[in-house]
Design an enzyme around this catalytic site. Structure first.
Site, PDB file in Angstrom:
ATOM      1  N   ASP A  27       0.864  -1.178   0.000  1.00  0.00           N
ATOM      2  CA  ASP A  27       0.000   0.000   0.000  1.00  0.00           C
ATOM      3  C   ASP A  27       0.904   1.232   0.000  1.00  0.00           C
ATOM      4  OD1 ASP A  27      -2.431   1.572   0.372  1.00  0.00           O
ATOM      5  OD2 ASP A  27      -1.701   1.884   2.406  1.00  0.00           O
ATOM      6  N   ASP A  29      -0.029   5.081   0.928  1.00  0.00           N
ATOM      7  CA  ASP A  29      -0.173   6.056   2.004  1.00  0.00           C
ATOM      8  C   ASP A  29       0.014   5.401   3.372  1.00  0.00           C
ATOM      9  OD1 ASP A  29      -0.862   8.271   0.279  1.00  0.00           O
ATOM     10  OD2 ASP A  29      -2.813   7.330   0.024  1.00  0.00           O
ATOM     11  N   SER A 146      -5.693   5.804  -4.075  1.00  0.00           N
ATOM     12  CA  SER A 146      -5.494   7.217  -4.392  1.00  0.00           C
ATOM     13  C   SER A 146      -4.988   7.421  -5.811  1.00  0.00           C
ATOM     14  CB  SER A 146      -4.486   7.827  -3.409  1.00  0.00           C
ATOM     15  OG  SER A 146      -4.126   9.134  -3.811  1.00  0.00           O
TER      16      SER A 146
END
Length: 257
Positions: A27, A29, A146
């Site tokens: 991942d 963030d 995102s």
């Protein structure tokens, strides 16, 4: 005499939990880059502004957005629309699609402004682990809900450390379901040419570790940046096999100083 560095000897420098995996999906963030705090701060302004302008009937539901608990429970790891909808529903607000979209767009504007002004850094322990995996010949992917993931990695100077990137733009283009569904991670590991059952996922979000578990990944690593009283336990309950405070712990010598 030191042995020459080969993929086999480099693999020995990894934590035993990682030595048998054929690919690792990270991942972005809060795992690779120190951007979760920027997302959380932007969400706080957007949500607090909405609660102030449209206070819920129940006074207890009018409390400000908590960048720790509320972010972890309702927003972290999800798409902007899913995160906005989840938090508003948790406060008893029956929000229309238009309202959810407006709050999400407000958050996006705030996040983009902060990103352009301050940028983000990569976590040294994560960079160390990614480099160790590369030396060991283990393919690596970055995956994020995102749309800013590629820009974040590029601005941090580490985009070239990853063999594949699946971001929010790709998620929308391919029609992938958001976390806790595993679609994002399964697409990332597919691009690395490894089955999920022989790969690892690294996540800091509850929805993310649950997605890794649902996807049948061999190893789900939870990253507990918050180091709260129960955040590590919550990651384990949602699907993490192991939890670390810093990914440098999974390299020889432990976490970086």
């Amino acid at each position: 005499m030191h042995r020459p560095l080969t993929p086999d000897t480099a693999r020995e420098a990894l934590d035993p939990a990682l030595r048998d995996v054929r690919a690792v999906v990270f991942d972005t963030d809060g795992v690779i880059t120190d951007s979760a705090r920027v997302h959380a701060a932007a969400w706080k302004v957007a949500f607090d502004d909405y609660l102030h302008a449209h206070p819920p009937e129940d006074p207890d539901q009018r409390r400000p957005f908590d960048v720790g608990d509320d972010y972890l429970r309702h927003v972290d790891g999800k798409s902007r629309l899913d995160g906005a909808a989840a938090f508003l529903a948790a406060r008893g607000i029956d929000a229309s699609d238009e309202t959810v979209r407006a709050v999400a767009e407000d958050k996006e504007r705030l996040f983009t402004e902060r990103l352009r002004e301050h940028g983000v850094d990569a976590y040294p322990g994560t960079v160390r682990l990614v480099r160790a995996l590369r030396a060991a010949g283990v393919p690596r992917a970055a995956a994020s809900a995102s749309r800013h993931a590629g820009e974040l990695l590029e601005r941090a100077g580490i985009l070239d450390l990853f063999d594949a990137l699946v971001d929010g733009g790709e998620t929308a283009r391919l029609g992938l379901a958001g976390k806790p569904e595993p679609d994002l991670f399964l697409e990332a590991v597919r691009r690395l040419g490894a089955p999920a059952g022989r790969a690892a996922v690294v996540e800091d979000a509850l929805a993310g570790v649950e997605a890794g578990r649902r996807g049948g990944f061999a190893l789900v690593v939870g990253v507990d940046r918050a180091a709260g009283a129960d955040t590590g336990a919550r990651l384990l309950r949602h699907g993490a096999d192991i939890v670390v405070r810093d990914l440098g712990e999974l390299c020889a010598g432990g976490a970086p100083t």
